[in-house]
Scaffold this motif. Structure first.
Motif, short mmCIF file in Angstrom:
data_model
loop_
_atom_site.label_atom_id
_atom_site.label_comp_id
_atom_site.label_asym_id
_atom_site.label_seq_id
_atom_site.Cartn_x
_atom_site.Cartn_y
_atom_site.Cartn_z
N ARG A 289 7.30 -8.42 -5.78
CA ARG A 289 6.69 -8.17 -7.09
C ARG A 289 7.34 -6.98 -7.78
NH1 ARG A 289 1.99 -8.95 -4.07
NH2 ARG A 289 1.56 -6.70 -4.12
N MET A 290 7.78 -6.00 -7.01
CA MET A 290 8.40 -4.80 -7.58
C MET A 290 9.88 -5.01 -7.90
SD MET A 290 6.69 -1.88 -5.15
CE MET A 290 7.68 -0.57 -5.89
N GLY A 291 10.43 -6.16 -7.53
CA GLY A 291 11.83 -6.42 -7.81
C GLY A 291 12.79 -5.64 -6.95
N ASN A 292 12.39 -5.37 -5.70
CA ASN A 292 13.22 -4.57 -4.83
C ASN A 292 14.57 -5.21 -4.52
OD1 ASN A 292 11.17 -2.74 -4.78
ND2 ASN A 292 10.85 -2.77 -2.56
N ARG A 293 14.67 -6.52 -4.68
CA ARG A 293 15.94 -7.19 -4.42
C ARG A 293 16.62 -7.65 -5.71
NH1 ARG A 293 17.26 -11.28 -1.70
NH2 ARG A 293 18.89 -10.30 -0.44
N SER A 294 16.32 -6.95 -6.81
CA SER A 294 16.94 -7.32 -8.09
C SER A 294 18.46 -7.16 -8.03
CB SER A 294 16.36 -6.48 -9.22
OG SER A 294 16.51 -5.09 -8.95
N TYR A 295 18.92 -6.15 -7.29
CA TYR A 295 20.36 -5.95 -7.14
C TYR A 295 21.00 -7.17 -6.47
CZ TYR A 295 19.37 -5.11 -2.21
OH TYR A 295 18.96 -5.26 -0.92
N ALA A 296 20.29 -7.74 -5.47
CA ALA A 296 20.82 -8.90 -4.75
C ALA A 296 20.84 -10.13 -5.65
CB ALA A 296 19.98 -9.17 -3.50
N THR A 297 19.84 -10.25 -6.51
CA THR A 297 19.81 -11.38 -7.44
C THR A 297 21.00 -11.32 -8.38
OG1 THR A 297 17.39 -11.44 -7.36
CG2 THR A 297 18.46 -12.50 -9.25
N MET A 298 21.29 -10.13 -8.90
CA MET A 298 22.41 -9.98 -9.82
C MET A 298 23.74 -10.25 -9.12
SD MET A 298 23.18 -9.41 -12.93
CE MET A 298 24.61 -9.03 -13.93
N MET A 299 23.94 -9.64 -7.96
CA MET A 299 25.22 -9.82 -7.27
C MET A 299 25.34 -11.22 -6.68
SD MET A 299 26.10 -6.09 -5.59
CE MET A 299 24.68 -6.00 -4.52
N GLY A 300 24.20 -11.84 -6.38
CA GLY A 300 24.22 -13.18 -5.83
C GLY A 300 24.50 -14.25 -6.87
N THR A 301 24.33 -13.92 -8.14
CA THR A 301 24.54 -14.90 -9.21
C THR A 301 25.68 -14.53 -10.15
OG1 THR A 301 22.81 -13.81 -10.52
CG2 THR A 301 22.15 -15.70 -9.17
N ARG A 302 25.82 -13.23 -10.47
CA ARG A 302 26.85 -12.80 -11.41
C ARG A 302 27.56 -11.53 -10.92
NH1 ARG A 302 25.52 -17.13 -12.74
NH2 ARG A 302 25.05 -17.95 -14.84
N PRO A 303 28.21 -11.58 -9.76
CA PRO A 303 28.85 -10.37 -9.25
C PRO A 303 29.97 -9.85 -10.16
CG PRO A 303 29.55 -12.29 -8.00
CD PRO A 303 28.42 -12.73 -8.88
N GLN A 304 30.65 -10.76 -10.84
CA GLN A 304 31.74 -10.31 -11.72
C GLN A 304 31.19 -9.55 -12.92
OE1 GLN A 304 34.71 -10.70 -10.67
NE2 GLN A 304 35.98 -10.06 -12.40
N THR A 305 30.05 -10.00 -13.42
CA THR A 305 29.47 -9.34 -14.60
C THR A 305 29.09 -7.90 -14.28
OG1 THR A 305 28.65 -11.43 -15.50
CG2 THR A 305 27.58 -9.42 -16.27
N ILE A 306 28.35 -7.69 -13.22
CA ILE A 306 27.98 -6.31 -12.88
C ILE A 306 29.20 -5.54 -12.42
CG2 ILE A 306 27.36 -6.85 -10.48
CD1 ILE A 306 25.72 -4.25 -12.85
N GLY A 307 30.20 -6.24 -11.88
CA GLY A 307 31.41 -5.59 -11.41
C GLY A 307 32.15 -4.84 -12.50
N TYR A 308 32.16 -5.37 -13.73
CA TYR A 308 32.84 -4.67 -14.82
C TYR A 308 32.23 -3.29 -15.05
CZ TYR A 308 34.86 -9.24 -15.94
OH TYR A 308 35.52 -10.45 -15.87
N ALA A 309 30.92 -3.22 -15.02
CA ALA A 309 30.24 -1.95 -15.30
C ALA A 309 30.42 -0.94 -14.19
CB ALA A 309 28.75 -2.20 -15.55
N ILE A 310 30.19 -1.37 -12.93
CA ILE A 310 30.21 -0.40 -11.84
C ILE A 310 31.62 -0.11 -11.33
CG2 ILE A 310 27.85 -0.86 -11.13
CD1 ILE A 310 28.81 -2.72 -9.00
#
Length: 448
Positions: A289-310
C-alpha cells in the motif's frame, strides 16, 4: 595454474596515463584503467583464450572524479516534501547533506584502495566480461563459497565479511570453518560487462557463476546471496550444477501462492494464519500500500526511461538508490560509524563511475517484468532438491515465517532468526553474517 593475460592500455589522455602509472608495479602482469568514458571493463587482447582469467586493478582517472564533483555542485534541488515522513520519497533534509558531502569531502581513492588491496580479476563467460574478487583462506580445506550481491548493493556490501569468513580464528571461529571466497559483480553492475542483448536473468547468471567456479578449479562449493543474490543462488540450486553442495539465502522466496494472490489484489488476510504468519502478511500488505516496491515497478517495466535521469544526475542516482527499503533504517551520517556517509557513497559512486545505473536496472525487466522475488511459485522453490539454509534478519524487508519456509523448500536444512542486521546483512553485521554461514554450511563440509 590460472592464466593471466596482460591487457593493452586503453586509449586516453595523459591524465589517464599518469593515473595508470601510479599503480603500475614491476610485479604486475595486468592492469585495467577505470573510468566512466568506456575505460572498463578492460579490453581483451586478440590472443586471449576464452577461459582466461586476467588480473584487474581499479584506477579511475581524476578527470572523472572532477566531473562528478562539478555535476554535484550544479544540482538543481526541488522544494522539500509536503509530509513529515518518507511516503513521498527520501526527504530533502536527509539526502541534501549527503550529496553536499559527496561533492566536497568524500574521497573515492580510499574506496579504490580497499578494492585494490584485494585480489581482483576479470574473465569472459558467455560472451561477457565478469569482474570478481577471489580470496583464498590461509587455512587448509577451506570451503569455497560464491557470494552474490543485489541492487542497490555491490561487491562493497560483502567486503566486511572477507576477514571473518577467510580467517575465522581471528574472529571467534574455528580453522575448520574457513571459506575461500569468490565475490563476483553481476552482469551490468560495477566493473562487469554490460549485456548488449536480452536474456541475462537469474538463471543465466547462475549458469555463469557455475562456470566461474569450475574455471577457478573448485570441484565442490556452496553459494550465498541476499537481494538479487537470492534468486541467483536459488537458480543455482535448482539447476544443480556439478559441485554445488547447497545454498544459503537471506531473502527467501517463501510467500505461498494463495497468500500472493490475496496480496496482489490488496485483499484481507486469509483465515487460519498463525500469529507469525499474520504479522508477515500484514507487513507485506502495508508495504504494498505504501508503494515500497515502486522502484522495482519502474525498473521492471521502463529501465531505460529511468536510466536517462539517474545516469545524468548524481543527486538523482543517490536519491533513487537510497529510496530502496533496505536503506530505511540507515542514518548514513556520523552518528553511526558502521553506516557512515563514506560507506554509502562508496556504493553509489561505484554505480556512477561505471555508468551502470541503467544496465543494472535491467535485471528487474529481465525478471518477468519486475515480479516479486519473494514468491515461492515464481522462484520454483519446489524444484530445488539441494540443501537450503535461511537466515532471517530482523531489519529485513519482511520476516519469513519458518512454516512458509519449510513448505517452500523441501530440503530446508537450516533456519535461524537472528537478533541484529537487516537487508544488507553482510554489510551491516559481518561477524553475525559470517557466523550464520559457518553454522549453515558446517554439515556440508567434507571430513578432513
Amino acid at each position: 595454474m590460472t592464466r593471466i593475460v596482460k591487457m593493452r592500455p586503453s586509449a586516453g589522455s595523459e591524465v589517464v596515463n599518469r593515473g595508470r602509472r601510479r599503480f603500475l608495479t614491476a610485479a604486475a602482469t595486468g592492469i585495467a584503467a577505470a573510468g566512466a568514458a568506456g575505460l572498463f571493463p578492460p579490453r581483451r587482447t586478440a590472443d586471449a583464450a576464452d577461459d582466461a582469467v586476467r588480473q584487474f586493478r581499479v584506477d579511475v582517472p581524476e578527470e572523472n572524479l572532477a566531473d562528478l564533483r562539478r555535476r554535484i555542485a550544479a544540482t538543481r534541488w526541488p522544494e522539500r516534501e509536503t509530509v513529515e515522513d518518507q511516503s513521498q520519497g527520501i526527504r530533502l533534509e536527509k539526502i541534501k547533506p549527503l550529496v553536499d558531502y559527496w561533492g566536497t569531502g568524500y574521497d573515492w581513492r580510499k574506496a579504490e584502495a580497499r578494492l585494490n588491496a584485494l585480489p581482483q580479476f576479470m574473465t569472459e563467460i558467455d560472451g561477457l566480461d565478469i569482474y570478481f574478487i577471489h580470496i583464498r583462506s590461509r587455512h587448509p580445506n577451506a570451503l569455497p563459497v560464491i557470494i552474490t550481491h543485489g541492487w542497490p548493493g555491490s561487491v562493497f556490501e560483502n567486503l566486511k565479511a572477507v576477514g571473518p569468513l577467510t580467517d575465522p580464528t581471528a574472529h571467534g571461529g574455528r580453522a575448520e570453518d574457513a571459506f575461500d571466497i569468490v565475490i563476483p559483480s553481476m552482469p551490468g553492475f560495477g566493473f562487469s560487462g554490460k549485456p548488449a542483448g536480452t536474456g541475462w536473468g537469474p538463471d543465466r547468471i547462475a549458469s555463469a557463476w557455475a562456470e566461474l567456479m569450475k574455471r577457478l578449479g573448485y570441484t565442490s562449493y556452496v553459494a550465498q546471496g541476499g537481494d538479487w543474490g537470492s534468486p541467483v543462488s536459488s537458480a543455482m540450486a535448482r539447476l544443480a550444477p556439478q559441485g554445488l553442495l547447497g545454498i544459503h539465502i537471506n531473502l527467501p522466496a517463501v510467500v505461498p501462492p494463495e497468500i500472493a494472490a490475496v496480496l496482489a489484489v490488496n485483499g484481507p488476510a486469509p483465515e487460519g494464519l498463525s500469529e507469525e504468519e499474520r504479522a508477515t502478511f500484514d507487513a507485506l500488505s502495508a508495504a504494498a500500500r505504501m508503494g515500497n516496491r515502486s522502484y522495482a515497478t519502474m525498473m521492471g517495466t521502463r529501465p531505460q526511461t529511468i536510466g536517462y535521469a539517474i545516469s545524468d544526475s548524481p543527486a538523482g542516482l543517490a536519491a533513487w538508490m537510497l529510496g530502496h527499503p533496505g536503506f530505511t533504517q540507515w542514518t548514513y551520517n556520523n552518528t553511526d560509524p558502521e553506516k557512515s556517509p563514506d560507506e554509502v557513497l562508496d556504493d553509489i559512486t561505484l554505480y556512477w563511475l561505471t555508468n551502470s545505473a541503467a544496465s543494472s536496472a535491467r535485471i528487474y525487466w529481465e525478471y518477468d517484468r519486475g515480479r516479486s522475488p519473494l514468491l515461492a511459485a515464481g522462484e520454483k522453490t519446489s524444484e530445488i532438491a539441494l540443501p537450503v539454509a535461511i537466515s532471517v534478519f530482523p531489519g529485513e524487508n519482511y520476516q519469513a515465517p519458518e512454516t512458509w519456509a519449510r513448505r517452500a523448500y523441501r530440503n530446508l536444512a537450516y533456519f535461524h532468526k537472528v537478533d541484529k542486521g537487516g537487508h544488507f546483512a553482510a554489510w551491516e553485521e559481518p561477524e553475525l553474517f559470517s557466523a550464520e554461514l559457518r553454522a549453515a554450511f558446517r554439515p556440508l563440509r567434507r571430513p578432513t
